[in-house]
Write a protein that holds these residues in place. Structure first.
Motif, PDB file in Angstrom:
ATOM      1  N   MET A 126       9.093  -8.616  15.210  1.00 50.21           N
ATOM      2  CA  MET A 126       8.163  -9.715  15.471  1.00 50.21           C
ATOM      3  C   MET A 126       7.870 -10.480  14.190  1.00 50.21           C
ATOM      4  O   MET A 126       7.908  -9.914  13.095  1.00 50.21           O
ATOM      5  CB  MET A 126       6.843  -9.178  16.045  1.00 50.21           C
ATOM      6  CG  MET A 126       6.976  -8.432  17.360  1.00 50.21           C
ATOM      7  SD  MET A 126       5.372  -7.912  17.999  1.00 50.21           S
ATOM      8  CE  MET A 126       4.913  -6.664  16.797  1.00 50.21           C
ATOM      9  N   ARG A 127       7.539 -11.743  14.350  1.00 48.43           N
ATOM     10  CA  ARG A 127       7.167 -12.595  13.223  1.00 48.43           C
ATOM     11  C   ARG A 127       5.976 -11.992  12.473  1.00 48.43           C
ATOM     12  O   ARG A 127       5.022 -11.506  13.091  1.00 48.43           O
ATOM     13  CB  ARG A 127       6.805 -13.981  13.745  1.00 48.43           C
ATOM     14  CG  ARG A 127       6.292 -14.938  12.674  1.00 48.43           C
ATOM     15  CD  ARG A 127       5.874 -16.254  13.280  1.00 48.43           C
ATOM     16  NE  ARG A 127       5.308 -17.132  12.236  1.00 48.43           N
ATOM     17  CZ  ARG A 127       5.635 -18.402  12.065  1.00 48.43           C
ATOM     18  NH1 ARG A 127       6.496 -18.971  12.890  1.00 48.43           N
ATOM     19  NH2 ARG A 127       5.092 -19.126  11.114  1.00 48.43           N
ATOM     20  N   ILE A 177       5.402   2.163   7.563  1.00 50.73           N
ATOM     21  CA  ILE A 177       4.241   2.199   8.447  1.00 50.73           C
ATOM     22  C   ILE A 177       3.241   1.156   7.960  1.00 50.73           C
ATOM     23  O   ILE A 177       2.682   1.272   6.868  1.00 50.73           O
ATOM     24  CB  ILE A 177       3.588   3.592   8.471  1.00 50.73           C
ATOM     25  CG1 ILE A 177       4.602   4.634   8.964  1.00 50.73           C
ATOM     26  CG2 ILE A 177       2.353   3.588   9.360  1.00 50.73           C
ATOM     27  CD1 ILE A 177       4.119   6.070   8.862  1.00 50.73           C
ATOM     28  N   GLY A 178       3.042   0.128   8.769  1.00 51.59           N
ATOM     29  CA  GLY A 178       2.113  -0.929   8.417  1.00 51.59           C
ATOM     30  C   GLY A 178       0.818  -0.814   9.194  1.00 51.59           C
ATOM     31  O   GLY A 178       0.837  -0.594  10.407  1.00 51.59           O
ATOM     32  N   THR A 179      -0.298  -0.946   8.497  1.00 52.79           N
ATOM     33  CA  THR A 179      -1.614  -0.911   9.142  1.00 52.79           C
ATOM     34  C   THR A 179      -2.414  -2.135   8.694  1.00 52.79           C
ATOM     35  O   THR A 179      -2.044  -2.817   7.736  1.00 52.79           O
ATOM     36  CB  THR A 179      -2.379   0.371   8.782  1.00 52.79           C
ATOM     37  OG1 THR A 179      -2.521   0.454   7.366  1.00 52.79           O
ATOM     38  CG2 THR A 179      -1.636   1.602   9.292  1.00 52.79           C
ATOM     39  N   LEU A 180      -3.504  -2.403   9.383  1.00 57.01           N
ATOM     40  CA  LEU A 180      -4.307  -3.582   9.067  1.00 57.01           C
ATOM     41  C   LEU A 180      -4.852  -3.553   7.651  1.00 57.01           C
ATOM     42  O   LEU A 180      -4.962  -4.589   6.997  1.00 57.01           O
ATOM     43  CB  LEU A 180      -5.456  -3.711  10.078  1.00 57.01           C
ATOM     44  CG  LEU A 180      -5.040  -4.072  11.509  1.00 57.01           C
ATOM     45  CD1 LEU A 180      -6.232  -3.956  12.448  1.00 57.01           C
ATOM     46  CD2 LEU A 180      -4.448  -5.477  11.563  1.00 57.01           C
ATOM     47  N   LEU A 209       7.831  -7.953   8.195  1.00 59.92           N
ATOM     48  CA  LEU A 209       8.923  -8.725   7.604  1.00 59.92           C
ATOM     49  C   LEU A 209      10.145  -7.867   7.290  1.00 59.92           C
ATOM     50  O   LEU A 209      11.262  -8.382   7.152  1.00 59.92           O
ATOM     51  CB  LEU A 209       8.447  -9.420   6.326  1.00 59.92           C
ATOM     52  CG  LEU A 209       9.413 -10.418   5.689  1.00 59.92           C
ATOM     53  CD1 LEU A 209       9.748 -11.546   6.665  1.00 59.92           C
ATOM     54  CD2 LEU A 209       8.856 -10.969   4.397  1.00 59.92           C
ATOM     55  N   THR A 210       9.957  -6.554   7.208  1.00 62.40           N
ATOM     56  CA  THR A 210      11.035  -5.650   6.786  1.00 62.40           C
ATOM     57  C   THR A 210      12.316  -5.837   7.589  1.00 62.40           C
ATOM     58  O   THR A 210      13.410  -5.938   7.026  1.00 62.40           O
ATOM     59  CB  THR A 210      10.563  -4.190   6.895  1.00 62.40           C
ATOM     60  OG1 THR A 210       9.495  -3.975   5.973  1.00 62.40           O
ATOM     61  CG2 THR A 210      11.687  -3.225   6.557  1.00 62.40           C
ATOM     62  N   LYS A 211      12.214  -5.870   8.912  1.00 60.61           N
ATOM     63  CA  LYS A 211      13.424  -5.963   9.732  1.00 60.61           C
ATOM     64  C   LYS A 211      14.128  -7.307   9.558  1.00 60.61           C
ATOM     65  O   LYS A 211      15.349  -7.388   9.616  1.00 60.61           O
ATOM     66  CB  LYS A 211      13.097  -5.730  11.213  1.00 60.61           C
ATOM     67  CG  LYS A 211      12.868  -4.293  11.586  1.00 60.61           C
ATOM     68  CD  LYS A 211      14.107  -3.418  11.387  1.00 60.61           C
ATOM     69  CE  LYS A 211      15.234  -3.740  12.340  1.00 60.61           C
ATOM     70  NZ  LYS A 211      14.935  -3.422  13.734  1.00 60.61           N
ATOM     71  N   PHE A 212      13.362  -8.385   9.350  1.00 59.68           N
ATOM     72  CA  PHE A 212      13.978  -9.684   9.100  1.00 59.68           C
ATOM     73  C   PHE A 212      14.810  -9.636   7.823  1.00 59.68           C
ATOM     74  O   PHE A 212      15.931 -10.129   7.767  1.00 59.68           O
ATOM     75  CB  PHE A 212      12.903 -10.769   8.966  1.00 59.68           C
ATOM     76  CG  PHE A 212      12.224 -11.124  10.258  1.00 59.68           C
ATOM     77  CD1 PHE A 212      12.827 -11.983  11.157  1.00 59.68           C
ATOM     78  CD2 PHE A 212      10.989 -10.610  10.572  1.00 59.68           C
ATOM     79  CE1 PHE A 212      12.206 -12.329  12.342  1.00 59.68           C
ATOM     80  CE2 PHE A 212      10.353 -10.939  11.748  1.00 59.68           C
ATOM     81  CZ  PHE A 212      10.969 -11.801  12.644  1.00 59.68           C
ATOM     82  N   VAL A 213      14.220  -9.054   6.782  1.00 64.53           N
ATOM     83  CA  VAL A 213      14.923  -8.982   5.504  1.00 64.53           C
ATOM     84  C   VAL A 213      16.181  -8.135   5.643  1.00 64.53           C
ATOM     85  O   VAL A 213      17.276  -8.534   5.232  1.00 64.53           O
ATOM     86  CB  VAL A 213      14.000  -8.403   4.416  1.00 64.53           C
ATOM     87  CG1 VAL A 213      14.756  -8.225   3.107  1.00 64.53           C
ATOM     88  CG2 VAL A 213      12.789  -9.310   4.209  1.00 64.53           C
TER      89      VAL A 213
END
Length: 421
Positions: A126-127, A177-180, A209-213
């Motif tokens: 996702m964006r 693992i991304g959190t707020l 952004l990780t997967k986009f990169v």
């Protein structure tokens, strides 16, 4: 732990089998009844080496089941993993309708008085900003002030490659693992316990952004290698030798992966994520000229492959194409370069047959079925068995992946477009 997995496609099914094999209890949720029935029968809904065995064992031990509709399952769960698709929209941005639908259904099913928050983790690409600006408002609209107490929002990208998803799950290149607030998630840490990989606990947008990169870089490497390969081929230079020299530099050229001149890139990740990154760059006024050129370069390479494969052939010639999925050991046909090759061959008037032992039209479901129906509706009449593939009844054999290694084929008729010599 008890884990709910929303979406039983390639990512969700692989995650379900692997998580259940670790001793956790898994419930899969998917609106596609055939996928639900497969899980409950102890079978994988998609083809992935080793996945049937994991799901069968987990089902026998009572550690996995699937449903088509939510009832009170979430009240017993510690984690909900969202693995639904985010396909390309008409403008190249990700189509978020499946994310919206499943988020609303989850938010409505969460008990605001839960004793412990549900870790709601998204794996769909996702964006950046989607979790904060799109998903969180949906959750807050349903739960109100209880949202912060009842839900822990997480973005956890996956790095699974089809045909090696189980190995990749247990031996990932990294865990993100991304959190707020960028702080540790206890439930996600527990989910990955025992898996040895670099761990990055970051903010939500960095994780998104990780997967986009990653996927755009993989696409860059494939397109770059194929452009150099075409130049070499047209100049009479050995692309194989040039590639050997290039990949020997592991200090500056990073690695040999995705650098071999050969097939165009395809599948469910690289094309759609490049399109979405293009959209994001344009939307934010960024100048990404190489990224903008990737899909055009990929399409040019598909046409180059077609011209190479059909050079000297007359209209009406009998052609056998070996391999239809976007790479070996998967039945995923979404944006497969081989599907484009098949369409071009048919449009050019060749008498086409296709051999791919992993493809059974009866087993195609979801987006895989939709893509195939749209782009290759005559697939059932084109597929042949091994005996026919080895019958030497064809004027030319076009290999699109390593399946050719298993066949007895007249080498004088063979053109392998999966590698530029």
């Amino acid at each position: 732990m008890k884990v709910a997995i929303f979406g039983l496609g390639y990512v969700g099914s692989a995650a379900a089998g692997c998580i259940a094999s670790q001793g956790h209890h898994v419930i899969g949720i998917d609106i596609n009844q055939s996928k639900v029935d497969a899980i409950n029968a102890g079978r994988a809904p998609v083809y992935e080496p080793g996945l049937d065995k994991l799901i069968s064992a987990a089902r026998s031990d009572g550690r996995i089941k699937a449903v088509a509709e939510l009832s009170d399952e979430l009240s017993h769960c510690d984690i909900a993993l969202v693995c639904v698709g985010t396909p390309s929209g008409v403008d190249g941005a990700h189509d978020m309708k499946h994310i919206e639908q499943v988020t609303r259904s989850i938010a409505e099913a969460i008990d605001p008085e839960r004793p412990r928050p549900l870790t709601l983790a998204y794996r769909s690409t996702m964006r950046p900003g989607s979790c904060e600006k799109f998903i969180l408002p949906i959750v807050e609209a349903s739960l109100g002030d209880a949202a912060s107490r009842a839900v822990e929002l997480v973005y956890n990208p996956e790095f699974l490659r089809e045909a090696s998803a189980i190995e990749d799950y247990f031996n990932p290149p990294k865990i993100v693992i991304g959190t707020l607030d960028g702080e540790r998630s206890a439930n996600m840490t527990a989910l990955y316990e025992g898996i040895d990989a670099p761990l990055f606990e970051v903010g939500m947008r960095e994780a998104e952004l990780t997967k986009f990169v990653d996927n755009s870089w993989h696409a860059v490497k494939v397109a770059f290698a194929n452009e150099i390969g075409r130049v070499c081929q047209n100049l009479g230079i050995s692309a194989r030798q040039v590639h050997e020299i290039f990949k020997s530099d592991t200090k500056l050229n990073i690695s040999a992966n995705y650098t071999r001149p050969g097939n165009a890139f395809g599948g469910s990740c690289l094309p759609k994520d490049v399109r979405a990154l293009q959209y994001i760059a344009a939307d934010t006024g960024s100048a990404t000229h190489l990224v903008d050129a990737l899909l055009r370069s990929n399409e040019a390479h598909k046409h180059h492959q077609f011209q190479t494969a059909t050079a000297g052939l007359q209209r009406g010639a009998k052609v056998l194409m070996v391999g239809l999925s976007f790479k070996p050991e998967t039945d995923d046909l979404r944006e497969s370069p081989a599907v484009d090759m098949a369409r071009k061959l048919l449009d050019a008037g060749f008498d086409l047959e296709i051999y791919d032992p992993r493809i059974d039209p009866k087993n195609l479901v979801g987006q895989n079925l939709g893509y195939t129906t749209a782009w290759l509706p005559t697939i059932e009449g084109l597929l042949v068995d091994r005996a026919r593939a080895e019958s030497q009844a064809h004027d030319r054999v076009i290999a699109t992946n390593r399946l050719i290694d298993d066949l007895a084929i007249d080498a004088s008729k063979l053109i392998d477009v999966s590698i530029i010599p």
